[in-house]
Design an enzyme around this catalytic site. Sequence first.
Site, PDB file in Angstrom:
ATOM      1  NE  ARG A   1      -4.061  -0.158   1.982  1.00 13.82           N
ATOM      2  CZ  ARG A   1      -5.115  -0.087   1.168  1.00 13.82           C
ATOM      3  NH1 ARG A   1      -5.313  -1.015   0.250  1.00 13.82           N
ATOM      4  NH2 ARG A   1      -5.975   0.904   1.274  1.00 13.82           N
TER       5      ARG A   1
ATOM      6  CG  ASN B   1      -7.364   3.033  -8.669  1.00  9.95           C
ATOM      7  OD1 ASN B   1      -7.562   2.025  -9.329  1.00  9.95           O
ATOM      8  ND2 ASN B   1      -7.654   3.114  -7.394  1.00  9.95           N
TER       9      ASN B   1
ATOM     10  CG  HIS C   1      -7.265  -4.350  -5.775  1.00 10.65           C
ATOM     11  ND1 HIS C   1      -8.132  -3.712  -4.925  1.00 10.65           N
ATOM     12  CD2 HIS C   1      -7.003  -5.557  -5.215  1.00 10.65           C
ATOM     13  CE1 HIS C   1      -8.396  -4.512  -3.898  1.00 10.65           C
ATOM     14  NE2 HIS C   1      -7.720  -5.641  -4.051  1.00 10.65           N
TER      15      HIS C   1
HETATM   16  P1  CMP Z   1      -9.742  -0.514  -5.490  1.00  7.17           P
HETATM   17  O1  CMP Z   1      -9.412  -0.045  -4.139  1.00  7.17           O
HETATM   18  O2  CMP Z   1      -8.829  -1.366  -6.188  1.00  7.17           O
HETATM   19  O3  CMP Z   1     -11.173  -1.231  -5.422  1.00  7.17           O
HETATM   20  C1  CMP Z   1     -12.352  -0.477  -5.411  1.00  7.17           C
HETATM   21  C2  CMP Z   1     -12.279   0.483  -6.539  1.00  7.17           C
HETATM   22  O4  CMP Z   1     -13.380   1.335  -6.697  1.00  7.17           O
HETATM   23  C3  CMP Z   1     -11.130   1.458  -6.287  1.00  7.17           C
HETATM   24  O5  CMP Z   1      -9.945   0.757  -6.432  1.00  7.17           O
HETATM   25  C4  CMP Z   1     -11.401   2.508  -7.317  1.00  7.17           C
HETATM   26  O6  CMP Z   1     -10.945   2.139  -8.602  1.00  7.17           O
HETATM   27  C5  CMP Z   1     -12.913   2.526  -7.316  1.00  7.17           C
HETATM   28  N1  CMP Z   1     -13.388   3.658  -6.552  1.00  7.17           N
HETATM   29  C6  CMP Z   1     -13.286   3.853  -5.220  1.00  7.17           C
HETATM   30  N2  CMP Z   1     -13.848   5.035  -4.874  1.00  7.17           N
HETATM   31  C7  CMP Z   1     -14.313   5.562  -6.031  1.00  7.17           C
HETATM   32  C8  CMP Z   1     -15.000   6.764  -6.336  1.00  7.17           C
HETATM   33  N3  CMP Z   1     -15.323   7.639  -5.379  1.00  7.17           N
HETATM   34  N4  CMP Z   1     -15.319   7.004  -7.616  1.00  7.17           N
HETATM   35  C9  CMP Z   1     -15.010   6.107  -8.580  1.00  7.17           C
HETATM   36  N5  CMP Z   1     -14.344   4.939  -8.344  1.00  7.17           N
HETATM   37  C10 CMP Z   1     -14.021   4.684  -7.085  1.00  7.17           C
END
Ligand code: CMP
Length: 147
Positions: free
Chosen positions: A87, A114, A117
């Site tokens: 992380r 992003n 994960h």
């Molecule tokens: P991850 O943590 O891999 O798994 C959940 C995913 O949801 C996160 O990455 C983001 O890609 C997406 N995500 C989380 N919060 C938001 C948000 N506010 N708007 C759009 N996508 C989100």
Amino acid sequence: MAGTYTFTIIKPGAVNNEHIGPILNKINNSGFHISAMKLIKLRTAQAKKFYEVHRDKPFYNDLIEFMTSGPIVVAILEKENAVEEYRKIIGATDPEKAEEGTIRKLFAQSMQKNAVHGSDSDENAKIESDFFFSNSERFSIFEERDF
Ligand code: CMP
């Protein structure tokens, strides 16, 4: 005691932008061992199951659509205290808030796209790793190797 592995996904945007190599390079250079890995395309039902915890969130449908839009790399990464250490190198979920030099700062396009994960706990690292990999697909440095 902290666990020795975490689970990661290199997401469709990063795969599509040819960022698999640079991301794996950063992972290896940060002292992680790749103990399982494959390139796959999620089916909708699989993605829905994997992201079940987010099913009531406003971004859920978009998340499922994005995560099934193209191939992804799933992998298990080993290192002492892996969840926390990984992380640190991926940075904040929102790439605008991610620190310089982190994977998301370098390769993410947006909060949704992003780049990667990373598991948020040892418990989820196990659940997520078991979701994608059987025992015969995992090669641990912390367990005896037979080669
Ligand atoms: P991850 O943590 O891999 O798994 C959940 C995913 O949801 C996160 O990455 C983001 O890609 C997406 N995500 C989380 N919060 C938001 C948000 N506010 N708007 C759009 N996508 C989100």
